[in-house]
Design a protein around this motif. Sequence first.
Motif, PDB file in Angstrom:
ATOM      1  N   GLU A 160       0.823  -1.212   0.000  1.00  0.00           N
ATOM      2  CA  GLU A 160       0.000   0.000   0.000  1.00  0.00           C
ATOM      3  C   GLU A 160       0.860   1.266   0.000  1.00  0.00           C
ATOM      4  OE1 GLU A 160      -3.203  -0.119   2.822  1.00  0.00           O
ATOM      5  OE2 GLU A 160      -2.798   1.924   3.495  1.00  0.00           O
ATOM      6  N   ALA A 161       1.785   1.340   0.936  1.00  0.00           N
ATOM      7  CA  ALA A 161       2.575   2.564   1.110  1.00  0.00           C
ATOM      8  C   ALA A 161       3.667   2.296   2.127  1.00  0.00           C
ATOM      9  CB  ALA A 161       1.690   3.693   1.632  1.00  0.00           C
ATOM     10  N   PRO A 162       4.762   3.052   2.051  1.00  0.00           N
ATOM     11  CA  PRO A 162       5.764   2.952   3.117  1.00  0.00           C
ATOM     12  C   PRO A 162       5.149   3.378   4.449  1.00  0.00           C
ATOM     13  CG  PRO A 162       6.616   4.186   1.214  1.00  0.00           C
ATOM     14  CD  PRO A 162       5.142   4.016   1.001  1.00  0.00           C
ATOM     15  N   GLY A 163       5.577   2.748   5.517  1.00  0.00           N
ATOM     16  CA  GLY A 163       5.210   3.177   6.872  1.00  0.00           C
ATOM     17  C   GLY A 163       6.396   3.885   7.508  1.00  0.00           C
ATOM     18  N   HIS A 164       6.354   4.022   8.825  1.00  0.00           N
ATOM     19  CA  HIS A 164       7.406   4.768   9.530  1.00  0.00           C
ATOM     20  C   HIS A 164       8.795   4.169   9.274  1.00  0.00           C
ATOM     21  CE1 HIS A 164       9.615   6.849  12.619  1.00  0.00           C
ATOM     22  NE2 HIS A 164       9.954   5.687  13.162  1.00  0.00           N
ATOM     23  N   GLN A 165       8.894   2.868   9.470  1.00  0.00           N
ATOM     24  CA  GLN A 165      10.195   2.186   9.354  1.00  0.00           C
ATOM     25  C   GLN A 165      10.764   2.310   7.933  1.00  0.00           C
ATOM     26  OE1 GLN A 165      11.153   1.284  12.240  1.00  0.00           O
ATOM     27  NE2 GLN A 165      13.086   0.447  11.500  1.00  0.00           N
ATOM     28  N   GLY A 177      -2.682  -6.687   0.671  1.00  0.00           N
ATOM     29  CA  GLY A 177      -3.725  -5.876   1.295  1.00  0.00           C
ATOM     30  C   GLY A 177      -4.740  -5.339   0.306  1.00  0.00           C
ATOM     31  N   HIS A 178      -5.843  -4.861   0.873  1.00  0.00           N
ATOM     32  CA  HIS A 178      -6.967  -4.464   0.024  1.00  0.00           C
ATOM     33  C   HIS A 178      -6.688  -3.187  -0.766  1.00  0.00           C
ATOM     34  CE1 HIS A 178     -11.599  -3.853  -0.365  1.00  0.00           C
ATOM     35  NE2 HIS A 178     -11.053  -4.293  -1.471  1.00  0.00           N
ATOM     36  N   THR A 179      -5.981  -2.223  -0.177  1.00  0.00           N
ATOM     37  CA  THR A 179      -5.741  -0.960  -0.895  1.00  0.00           C
ATOM     38  C   THR A 179      -4.915  -1.202  -2.154  1.00  0.00           C
ATOM     39  OG1 THR A 179      -5.766   0.184   1.215  1.00  0.00           O
ATOM     40  CG2 THR A 179      -4.888   1.404  -0.644  1.00  0.00           C
ATOM     41  N   ALA A 180      -3.864  -2.001  -2.037  1.00  0.00           N
ATOM     42  CA  ALA A 180      -3.052  -2.323  -3.223  1.00  0.00           C
ATOM     43  C   ALA A 180      -3.882  -3.122  -4.223  1.00  0.00           C
ATOM     44  CB  ALA A 180      -1.809  -3.105  -2.803  1.00  0.00           C
ATOM     45  N   THR A 181      -4.641  -4.072  -3.722  1.00  0.00           N
ATOM     46  CA  THR A 181      -5.447  -4.915  -4.619  1.00  0.00           C
ATOM     47  C   THR A 181      -6.441  -4.078  -5.413  1.00  0.00           C
ATOM     48  OG1 THR A 181      -5.256  -6.780  -3.091  1.00  0.00           O
ATOM     49  CG2 THR A 181      -7.023  -6.891  -4.720  1.00  0.00           C
ATOM     50  N   VAL A 194      -1.908 -12.039  -7.795  1.00  0.00           N
ATOM     51  CA  VAL A 194      -2.454 -12.843  -6.695  1.00  0.00           C
ATOM     52  C   VAL A 194      -2.655 -11.906  -5.504  1.00  0.00           C
ATOM     53  CG1 VAL A 194      -2.063 -14.736  -5.072  1.00  0.00           C
ATOM     54  CG2 VAL A 194      -1.278 -14.951  -7.445  1.00  0.00           C
ATOM     55  N   PRO A 195      -3.894 -11.624  -5.115  1.00  0.00           N
ATOM     56  CA  PRO A 195      -4.139 -10.767  -3.961  1.00  0.00           C
ATOM     57  C   PRO A 195      -4.013 -11.555  -2.650  1.00  0.00           C
ATOM     58  CG  PRO A 195      -5.953 -10.674  -5.550  1.00  0.00           C
ATOM     59  CD  PRO A 195      -5.139 -11.890  -5.857  1.00  0.00           C
ATOM     60  N   MET A 196      -3.522 -10.899  -1.622  1.00  0.00           N
ATOM     61  CA  MET A 196      -3.445 -11.538  -0.292  1.00  0.00           C
ATOM     62  C   MET A 196      -3.877 -10.530   0.776  1.00  0.00           C
ATOM     63  SD  MET A 196       0.651 -11.628   0.633  1.00  0.00           S
ATOM     64  CE  MET A 196       0.380 -12.182   2.326  1.00  0.00           C
ATOM     65  N   LEU A 235      -2.841  -5.998  12.571  1.00  0.00           N
ATOM     66  CA  LEU A 235      -4.280  -5.732  12.685  1.00  0.00           C
ATOM     67  C   LEU A 235      -5.113  -6.697  11.844  1.00  0.00           C
ATOM     68  CD1 LEU A 235      -5.419  -3.458  14.368  1.00  0.00           C
ATOM     69  CD2 LEU A 235      -5.683  -2.117  12.264  1.00  0.00           C
ATOM     70  N   SER A 236      -4.744  -6.905  10.593  1.00  0.00           N
ATOM     71  CA  SER A 236      -5.560  -7.806   9.777  1.00  0.00           C
ATOM     72  C   SER A 236      -5.045  -9.249   9.828  1.00  0.00           C
ATOM     73  CB  SER A 236      -5.655  -7.302   8.334  1.00  0.00           C
ATOM     74  OG  SER A 236      -4.390  -7.169   7.783  1.00  0.00           O
ATOM     75  N   TRP A 237      -3.740  -9.425   9.881  1.00  0.00           N
ATOM     76  CA  TRP A 237      -3.143 -10.768   9.820  1.00  0.00           C
ATOM     77  C   TRP A 237      -3.599 -11.645  10.983  1.00  0.00           C
ATOM     78  CZ3 TRP A 237      -0.999 -12.822   5.749  1.00  0.00           C
ATOM     79  CH2 TRP A 237      -0.172 -13.927   5.856  1.00  0.00           C
TER      80      TRP A 237
END
Length: 199
Positions: free
Chosen positions: A39-44, A118-122, A159-161, A167-169
């Motif tokens: 989806e996007a880079p996070g803090h790390q 994740g859903h946003t990327a999918t 292939v979406p995952m 949180l979701s996993w």
Amino acid sequence: MAPMTGTSPEHCTACGLCETRTQVVLPDGPAHGLLAVGEAPGHQEDVTGVGFAGSAGRTLDRVLAEHGLGRDAYARTNIVRCRPPDNRRPRRAEIDACSPWLTDTLRTFTPGVLLAVGHTATKHLLPHWKDNHLGRIRALLAQQPSADALPCYQGVPVVPMPHTSGLSWNQKQPDGTPVSHLGRSAVALAVTLASRSGR
Ligand code: URA
Ligand code: SF4
């Protein structure tokens, strides 16, 4: 063709995320095989400049390694390359502004399979996957499709995952099965198809 004339990837200012990022997180990893698209880079990721470097990335690494692909054996990128403030979801305009970079990544990496994390990327890669993300993944995996039968983004099978963030996993599906099981099955399919793609 460079997506944005006169702009080098690490200095892109094509959307407002350039104002708050520490750095652009560029794609990395080997060409021709499996390309994970998040989806996007996070803090790390923002701090290190490395994609999938945080805890969701470590989970993804672990699951891919369980299926024979160590971190050096798969590539990664995101639908936006700069961290959204407070880890909010990237906006449509930001995703659209960044999508020429994704096209550029597909051209240079020539992946055999995209693993949409994740859903946003999918939703960006497969616009008709608007809702019922987990249900659709279940239905797709039940068919154990060949690469030819998968939905495609710019000609590359997807292939979406489920997202690998805690949180979701760590959730359960309505029938009680852990979401992580679905994720592992999706990864297994993507790894098999990438190894067969022979690119
Ligand atoms: N790390 C990333 O780079 N992207 C994600 O989508 C999640 C974690
Ligand atoms: Fe450019 Fe993408 Fe960063 Fe926006 S998110 S500034 S389009 S690299």
